[in-house]
Design a protein around this motif. Structure first.
Motif, short mmCIF file in Angstrom:
data_model
loop_
_atom_site.label_atom_id
_atom_site.label_comp_id
_atom_site.label_asym_id
_atom_site.label_seq_id
_atom_site.Cartn_x
_atom_site.Cartn_y
_atom_site.Cartn_z
N ARG A 250 0.83 -1.21 0.00
CA ARG A 250 0.00 0.00 0.00
C ARG A 250 0.86 1.26 0.00
NH1 ARG A 250 -3.02 -3.38 4.01
NH2 ARG A 250 -4.80 -4.24 2.88
N LYS A 251 1.96 1.24 0.76
CA LYS A 251 2.85 2.40 0.80
C LYS A 251 3.51 2.64 -0.56
CE LYS A 251 6.79 2.13 3.09
NZ LYS A 251 7.74 2.10 4.24
N LEU A 252 3.95 1.56 -1.20
CA LEU A 252 4.58 1.70 -2.52
C LEU A 252 3.58 2.21 -3.56
CD1 LEU A 252 6.76 -1.55 -2.60
CD2 LEU A 252 7.57 0.81 -2.34
N HIS A 253 2.35 1.75 -3.47
CA HIS A 253 1.34 2.19 -4.42
C HIS A 253 1.01 3.67 -4.23
CE1 HIS A 253 -1.90 2.06 -7.24
NE2 HIS A 253 -2.84 2.26 -6.32
N ARG A 254 0.99 4.13 -2.99
CA ARG A 254 0.75 5.56 -2.74
C ARG A 254 1.90 6.40 -3.28
NH1 ARG A 254 -0.86 3.69 2.44
NH2 ARG A 254 1.15 4.37 3.32
N ARG A 255 3.12 5.93 -3.09
CA ARG A 255 4.29 6.68 -3.55
C ARG A 255 4.42 6.67 -5.07
NH1 ARG A 255 9.25 4.53 0.25
NH2 ARG A 255 8.72 5.60 2.19
N ASN A 256 4.10 5.52 -5.67
CA ASN A 256 4.30 5.31 -7.11
C ASN A 256 3.02 4.75 -7.72
OD1 ASN A 256 7.52 5.49 -7.10
ND2 ASN A 256 6.92 4.14 -5.43
N PRO A 257 1.97 5.57 -7.85
CA PRO A 257 0.66 5.04 -8.28
C PRO A 257 0.66 4.40 -9.66
CG PRO A 257 0.68 7.45 -8.24
CD PRO A 257 1.92 7.01 -7.55
N GLN A 258 1.63 4.77 -10.50
CA GLN A 258 1.68 4.20 -11.85
C GLN A 258 2.68 3.06 -11.98
OE1 GLN A 258 -0.61 5.10 -14.06
NE2 GLN A 258 -1.33 6.43 -12.39
N ALA A 259 3.38 2.76 -10.89
CA ALA A 259 4.41 1.72 -10.94
C ALA A 259 3.80 0.32 -10.98
CB ALA A 259 5.34 1.84 -9.75
N ILE A 260 4.44 -0.57 -11.71
CA ILE A 260 4.08 -1.98 -11.67
C ILE A 260 4.60 -2.57 -10.37
CG2 ILE A 260 4.60 -4.24 -12.69
CD1 ILE A 260 4.66 -2.81 -15.42
N ILE A 261 3.73 -3.23 -9.63
CA ILE A 261 4.12 -3.87 -8.38
C ILE A 261 4.05 -5.38 -8.55
CG2 ILE A 261 3.56 -4.20 -5.93
CD1 ILE A 261 2.53 -1.36 -5.85
N ALA A 262 5.19 -6.04 -8.37
CA ALA A 262 5.28 -7.50 -8.51
C ALA A 262 5.66 -8.10 -7.16
CB ALA A 262 6.31 -7.87 -9.56
N VAL A 263 4.92 -9.12 -6.73
CA VAL A 263 5.15 -9.74 -5.43
C VAL A 263 5.43 -11.23 -5.61
CG1 VAL A 263 4.26 -10.08 -3.09
CG2 VAL A 263 3.52 -8.09 -4.42
N THR A 264 6.50 -11.70 -5.00
CA THR A 264 6.81 -13.12 -4.99
C THR A 264 7.20 -13.51 -3.57
OG1 THR A 264 8.09 -14.86 -6.09
CG2 THR A 264 9.24 -12.80 -5.61
N GLY A 265 7.69 -14.72 -3.36
CA GLY A 265 8.10 -15.14 -2.03
C GLY A 265 7.05 -15.99 -1.32
N CYS A 266 7.26 -16.20 -0.03
CA CYS A 266 6.46 -17.17 0.72
C CYS A 266 5.02 -16.73 0.93
CB CYS A 266 7.14 -17.47 2.06
SG CYS A 266 8.69 -18.37 1.86
N TYR A 267 4.79 -15.45 1.20
CA TYR A 267 3.42 -14.96 1.33
C TYR A 267 2.68 -15.10 0.00
CZ TYR A 267 -0.32 -11.61 2.68
OH TYR A 267 -1.52 -11.00 2.96
N ALA A 268 3.37 -14.79 -1.09
CA ALA A 268 2.77 -14.93 -2.42
C ALA A 268 2.48 -16.39 -2.75
CB ALA A 268 3.71 -14.33 -3.47
#
Length: 271
Positions: A64-82
């Motif tokens: 959520r913080k990254l999306h607020r800072r960079n609303p047009q940025a592509i956000i990719a999530v991997t790892g154990c939670y993903a």
């Protein structure tokens, strides 16, 4: 055309750190510019942890913080939670890509193929399908390099989700790991931390022994110091202790996760 800017965010263990560093090198080879974690970016990559509920919450807050800072940025999530809760992550505003641990090595290719922001793409798999080994080591990020030698865990402790997030114990051959240690040495780093999910369980998929890996790494020129990351007490053999005591490179220190001194509690934990 200016290079697209990408930043990386690692939650959790040394193993995740080694993998994130490897992903960053792939983006750099592809012409992307790596920027600081708090700098504006076109792409934000999160390598998530899920060892506790707090770790999950920390990842959600970061997205959520990254999306607020960079609303047009592509956000990719991997790892154990993903791996464990891909749809939960995909439902968070701003997420464009969710990849299982099995698909982590495909992250660069899939991000590069995205045309822009849109509905989140999810690449998931169940625990039994976690069979790939993403070869990884950190380079240039810190004084010590983290070398991933093993992944997954067969112990299935009652309180732990890692077996479900990482799958069964598996590893690369010793020869390939020695080659990676040489790459680390060639880059000018002189200390390696040997890491994995259950580091001492090395050899499940290749029939090799952890002690033989240590002997092979000990012979790599250019590396002056080795440290063994967390090693289970049942896997820390007299042979390993004796070897490290006699080696000028392996540090005389072990991080041993005892968990409990009570046989009853250990039984309940399935330790």
């Amino acid at each position: 055309m200016f290079p697209r800017k990408v930043n990386f965010h690692t939650l959790g263990c040394k193993l995740n750190f080694s993998e994130t560093s490897t992903l960053a090198r792939e983006f750099a080879r592809g012409g992307f510019e790596r920027v600081a974690a708090d700098a504006p970016a076109d792409i934000c990559v999160i390598n998530s942890c899920s060892v506790t509920e707090h770790a999950d919450k920390k990842c959600r807050n970061l997205i959520r913080k990254l999306h607020r800072r960079n609303p047009q940025a592509i956000i990719a999530v991997t790892g154990c939670y993903a791996q464990l809760k891909p749809q939960e992550i995909a439902a968070i505003e701003g997420v464009d890509l969710v990849l299982s641990n099995n698909d982590k090595g495909e992250l660069y290719r899939r991000v590069a193929a995205l045309g822009g922001k849109g509905r989140a793409q999810v690449f998931s798999c169940d625990t039994d399908s976690l069979t790939s080994f993403f070869a990884a080591f950190s380079s240039g990020d810190r004084t010590r390099a983290f070398l991933k030698v093993q992944d997954g865990c067969d112990y299935c402790c009652s309180y732990c989700t890692i077996h479900y997030a990482r799958g069964a114990s598996r590893n690369m051959p010793i020869a390939d790991l020695v080659d990676e240690a040489r790459q680390i040495a060639a880059a000018g780093q002189r200390e390696i931390v040997i890491t994995g999910v259950n580091t001492g369980d090395f050899g499940r998929t290749t029939g090799e022994k952890f002690i033989d890996l240590l002997r092979a790494l000990d012979a790599v020129e250019g590396i002056d110091r080795y440290r063994i990351s967390s090693i289970e007490p049942n896997l820390l053999t007299d042979e390993i202790i004796a070897f490290c005591a006699s080696s000028p490179k392996f540090q005389h220190h072990f991080h041993i996760p005892l968990q409990s001194g009570s046989d009853r509690i250990l039984g309940l934990m399935r330790r």
